[in-house]
Design a protein around this motif. Sequence first.
Motif, PDB file in Angstrom:
ATOM      1  N   ALA A  77       0.828  -1.204   0.000  1.00 48.88           N
ATOM      2  CA  ALA A  77       0.000   0.000   0.000  1.00 48.88           C
ATOM      3  C   ALA A  77       0.862   1.255   0.000  1.00 48.88           C
ATOM      4  O   ALA A  77       0.554   2.234  -0.692  1.00 48.88           O
ATOM      5  N   GLY A  85      -1.447   6.212   6.717  1.00 52.34           N
ATOM      6  CA  GLY A  85      -2.496   5.994   5.729  1.00 52.34           C
ATOM      7  C   GLY A  85      -2.514   4.575   5.190  1.00 52.34           C
ATOM      8  O   GLY A  85      -3.577   4.010   4.960  1.00 52.34           O
ATOM      9  N   SER A  86      -1.347   3.988   5.009  1.00 53.12           N
ATOM     10  CA  SER A  86      -1.268   2.623   4.482  1.00 53.12           C
ATOM     11  C   SER A  86      -1.817   1.618   5.478  1.00 53.12           C
ATOM     12  O   SER A  86      -2.550   0.693   5.114  1.00 53.12           O
ATOM     13  N   ARG A 130      -3.992   2.230   7.881  1.00 51.32           N
ATOM     14  CA  ARG A 130      -5.439   2.458   7.964  1.00 51.32           C
ATOM     15  C   ARG A 130      -6.148   1.865   6.746  1.00 51.32           C
ATOM     16  O   ARG A 130      -7.230   1.262   6.855  1.00 51.32           O
ATOM     17  N   GLU A 131      -5.532   2.005   5.581  1.00 48.73           N
ATOM     18  CA  GLU A 131      -6.138   1.491   4.349  1.00 48.73           C
ATOM     19  C   GLU A 131      -6.227  -0.035   4.366  1.00 48.73           C
ATOM     20  O   GLU A 131      -7.266  -0.614   4.033  1.00 48.73           O
ATOM     21  N   GLU A 134      -9.876  -2.529   4.978  1.00 47.33           N
ATOM     22  CA  GLU A 134     -10.443  -3.495   4.050  1.00 47.33           C
ATOM     23  C   GLU A 134     -11.151  -4.638   4.767  1.00 47.33           C
ATOM     24  O   GLU A 134     -12.051  -5.267   4.215  1.00 47.33           O
TER      25      GLU A 134
END
Length: 231
Positions: free
Chosen positions: A109, A132-133, A135-136, A140
Amino acid sequence: MTNFHPAAGALFAQALQGLADILRKVFLPHLAAGLGLFIISVYSIYSFILAPVHLPPPAEFILVGALFLGYGLAAFAYSFITACAFALRIACATWEEFIDNTLDQVKQAAAHKIDDMNESLAKDQAKVIISGSVREVFGEFNQGRKTSFGRALTRLLLGVTSLAMRSVLLSRLVKISGQTVQLGKLFAGRATLVGAIFLNLRLFSTLLLIFLYIVGIVALILNFLLVFWLK
């Protein structure tokens, strides 16, 4: 953007299933051991302490009931805690596999957000990319899921793991010298990251298990000494 949910979600489900299987398989043997310790303890106390005193029947009934209740609860608690410690020690391997796979997903990510993992980035920018990665990837897991106790527990575990992973990555990022960093360095020693995220959970569970086994052995020895001393 690559979808990380199917592979990582299946691995997390496998980790939960493995934990449940381990709890089921190890609980009964430890429960049997606790039951044996309970029987030996109650027999020793009653045969060599209460019975020779020849108490009145009502008093003896009350004392025997209290003895059964107290030792029964203690034996069950001991069996349950020991079984959980044993299961936790074995389950750590499965959870470490899940964390290792998730680190790969976080790395992918992050790689989608920059041209090169070895590119020099300001630390503030790197923190934003890492946060951010994480959290991303963990976001999912929860997409399109209905509310239930099991899924709520899963989301709680994912949240704790996400927070731990983010804290470890950012802490490691801060420790890298210089004003600019390369994100590739964060994932160079994944084994170290997994160990830091788990906070030596396997070592803690092993030490706890050894301590509990020693407590059980000492209790068993004391009961045998009581029998032979008062016999």
